[in-house]
Design a protein around this motif. Structure first.
Motif, PDB file in Angstrom:
ATOM      1  N   GLY A 217     -69.891 -34.339  24.258  1.00 43.16           N
ATOM      2  CA  GLY A 217     -68.544 -34.060  24.755  1.00 43.16           C
ATOM      3  C   GLY A 217     -68.347 -34.192  26.254  1.00 43.16           C
ATOM      4  N   SER A 218     -69.371 -34.666  26.985  1.00 43.14           N
ATOM      5  CA  SER A 218     -69.251 -34.744  28.452  1.00 43.14           C
ATOM      6  C   SER A 218     -68.400 -35.929  28.881  1.00 43.14           C
ATOM      7  CB  SER A 218     -70.636 -34.912  29.078  1.00 43.14           C
ATOM      8  OG  SER A 218     -71.497 -33.930  28.593  1.00 43.14           O
ATOM      9  N   VAL A 219     -67.898 -35.836  30.106  1.00 48.70           N
ATOM     10  CA  VAL A 219     -67.221 -36.991  30.709  1.00 48.70           C
ATOM     11  C   VAL A 219     -68.034 -37.371  31.946  1.00 48.70           C
ATOM     12  CG1 VAL A 219     -65.117 -37.837  31.803  1.00 48.70           C
ATOM     13  CG2 VAL A 219     -64.967 -36.271  29.844  1.00 48.70           C
ATOM     14  N   VAL A 220     -68.677 -38.526  31.893  1.00 49.57           N
ATOM     15  CA  VAL A 220     -69.606 -38.922  32.968  1.00 49.57           C
ATOM     16  C   VAL A 220     -68.870 -39.876  33.904  1.00 49.57           C
ATOM     17  CG1 VAL A 220     -71.876 -39.874  33.503  1.00 49.57           C
ATOM     18  CG2 VAL A 220     -71.482 -38.779  31.289  1.00 49.57           C
ATOM     19  N   ASN A 221     -68.661 -39.427  35.148  1.00 48.17           N
ATOM     20  CA  ASN A 221     -67.962 -40.285  36.110  1.00 48.17           C
ATOM     21  C   ASN A 221     -68.809 -40.570  37.343  1.00 48.17           C
ATOM     22  OD1 ASN A 221     -67.862 -37.776  37.215  1.00 48.17           O
ATOM     23  ND2 ASN A 221     -65.700 -37.836  37.783  1.00 48.17           N
ATOM     24  N   LYS A 222     -70.050 -40.047  37.347  1.00 48.80           N
ATOM     25  CA  LYS A 222     -70.960 -40.302  38.477  1.00 48.80           C
ATOM     26  C   LYS A 222     -72.307 -40.731  37.914  1.00 48.80           C
ATOM     27  CE  LYS A 222     -68.675 -38.245  42.134  1.00 48.80           C
ATOM     28  NZ  LYS A 222     -67.510 -37.798  41.412  1.00 48.80           N
ATOM     29  N   ASP A 223     -73.112 -41.342  38.754  1.00 48.42           N
ATOM     30  CA  ASP A 223     -74.434 -41.800  38.303  1.00 48.42           C
ATOM     31  C   ASP A 223     -75.283 -40.623  37.826  1.00 48.42           C
ATOM     32  OD1 ASP A 223     -73.568 -44.232  39.080  1.00 48.42           O
ATOM     33  OD2 ASP A 223     -74.988 -44.506  40.717  1.00 48.42           O
ATOM     34  N   VAL A 224     -76.140 -40.916  36.864  1.00 48.32           N
ATOM     35  CA  VAL A 224     -77.059 -39.896  36.332  1.00 48.32           C
ATOM     36  C   VAL A 224     -78.472 -40.285  36.762  1.00 48.32           C
ATOM     37  CG1 VAL A 224     -77.996 -38.864  34.214  1.00 48.32           C
ATOM     38  CG2 VAL A 224     -75.564 -39.517  34.327  1.00 48.32           C
ATOM     39  N   GLY A 232     -70.802 -31.554  30.625  1.00 42.96           N
ATOM     40  CA  GLY A 232     -69.533 -30.990  31.092  1.00 42.96           C
ATOM     41  C   GLY A 232     -68.539 -32.059  31.488  1.00 42.96           C
ATOM     42  N   ASN A 233     -67.374 -31.596  31.930  1.00 41.01           N
ATOM     43  CA  ASN A 233     -66.310 -32.495  32.371  1.00 41.01           C
ATOM     44  C   ASN A 233     -65.774 -32.008  33.700  1.00 41.01           C
ATOM     45  OD1 ASN A 233     -64.127 -34.122  32.758  1.00 41.01           O
ATOM     46  ND2 ASN A 233     -62.954 -33.400  30.983  1.00 41.01           N
ATOM     47  N   PRO A 234     -66.054 -32.729  34.818  1.00 35.89           N
ATOM     48  CA  PRO A 234     -66.935 -33.894  34.922  1.00 35.89           C
ATOM     49  C   PRO A 234     -68.389 -33.479  34.775  1.00 35.89           C
ATOM     50  CG  PRO A 234     -66.173 -33.241  37.103  1.00 35.89           C
ATOM     51  CD  PRO A 234     -65.465 -32.347  36.134  1.00 35.89           C
ATOM     52  N   ALA A 235     -69.225 -34.405  34.318  1.00 38.93           N
ATOM     53  CA  ALA A 235     -70.621 -34.058  34.013  1.00 38.93           C
ATOM     54  C   ALA A 235     -71.395 -33.704  35.281  1.00 38.93           C
ATOM     55  CB  ALA A 235     -71.275 -35.234  33.299  1.00 38.93           C
ATOM     56  N   ARG A 236     -72.154 -32.620  35.180  1.00 34.78           N
ATOM     57  CA  ARG A 236     -73.022 -32.181  36.285  1.00 34.78           C
ATOM     58  C   ARG A 236     -74.441 -32.095  35.761  1.00 34.78           C
ATOM     59  NH1 ARG A 236     -69.461 -33.454  39.384  1.00 34.78           N
ATOM     60  NH2 ARG A 236     -67.821 -32.071  40.125  1.00 34.78           N
TER      61      ARG A 236
END
Ligand SMILES: CC(C)(COP(=O)(O)OP(=O)(O)OC[C@H]1O[C@@H](n2cnc3c(N)ncnc32)[C@H](O)[C@@H]1OP(=O)(O)O)[C@@H](O)C(=O)NCCC(=O)NCCS
Length: 246
Positions: A217-224, A232-236
């Motif tokens: 269910g996460s929203v990934v908007n940055k590099d992992v 999480g949203n945004p993913a941490r």
């Protein structure tokens, strides 16, 4: 004058053709690392395969393009599926959803496959005009996942994108924030052995490092970072050291 029955002639021709195949030429088509060896997979493929379309597309693109019955495959002018030697692409087999899978390449788009790649039932893959979509060995696109590729999306080896995930490298619209236009699309690169949990969304421009895990269910908007678990949203980052078994 007595002539051989046609079946004997045909058998002789097949035997002669087989005798010319040496191990090297066979391995060129079936390298040991890229068999779909799992007997359960082989059984499901045999039960659901669309024989004529599989033969047609495999011959057309010179690779093993195994297509399940009901799969919607649309290939625009100039587009191609590019197979590394011995690669297999399985479309629409496995798993638990009744909806067929849909793969649509626009114009001059490229879908590149290395090893054995699966697009499962219910998944939808769209590769826009001129875009590049790459799948690595043992990579999976899960049931009802959607992949929308306007520029470049790459799935590394052994990467899995689970049920109902959404991977996109584009906003698909021009978005202007405080008068500044945002890039419409940016490549998404998913490294080797990445797990994208069910229902997650991976947005344009994201690079996921090797071994990364994205929580459901996460929203990934940055590099992992490689080896990290994000959620999480945004993913941490939840954990910097994670392992998972494909
Ligand atoms: C990410 C995941 C693996 C974490 O599992 P876990 O380590 O047992 O999780 P925990 O319950 O111990 O949670 C650890 C932390 O991550 C957070 N977290 C867990 N799942 C989360 C999620 N989906 N989104 C956001 N945060 C999450 C928890 O809140 C907790 O944070 P805290 O320490 O600040 O309280 C699991 O929640 C998950 O999403 N699994 C994916 C399942 C899936 O989609 N499988 C598909 C297979 S094809």
């Amino acid at each position: 004058m007595a002539t051989d029955p046609p079946t004997t002639n045909a058998m002789a021709k097949i035997k002669s053709a087989l005798s010319k195949l040496d191990k090297k030429s066979i391995r060129q088509w079936f390298p040991a690392t890229t068999y779909p060896t799992d007997p359960a997979v082989v059984r499901i493929v045999l039960m659901h395969i669309s024989v004529l379309r599989t033969l047609y597309y495999s011959a057309r693109f010179k690779g093993w393009c195994l297509i399940a019955r009901g799969t919607r495959l649309k290939i625009g002018p100039g587009s191609k599926i590019q197979f590394a030697p011995g690669a297999f692409l399985l479309m629409g087999f496995l798993h638990y959803t009744p909806t067929p899978c849909s793969v649509h390449l626009g114009r001059n788009a490229t879908f590149s496959v290395v090893g054995t790649a699966h697009i499962r039932r219910g998944a939808r893959v769209f590769v826009h005009d001129g875009a590049l979509f790459e799948m690595g060995h043992r990579s999976h696109i899960g049931d009802c996942a959607t992949v929308t590729c306007f520029e470049h999306i790459k799935f590394g080896d052994e990467s899995t994108c689970s049920w109902n995930t959404n991977i996109l490298d584009t906003h698909a619209h021009e978005i202007i924030v405080n008068g500044v236009s945002r890039p419409i699309s940016q490549p998404v690169i998913i490294g080797n052995r990445v797990l994208i949990g069910s229902g997650a969304t991976v947005l344009a421009g994201v690079h996921i490092g090797e071994g990364g895990v994205v929580a459901a269910g996460s929203v990934v908007n940055k590099d992992v970072p490689a080896g990290a678990m994000v959620g999480g949203n945004p993913a941490r980052v939840i954990s910097e050291e994670v392992e998972w078994i494909p």
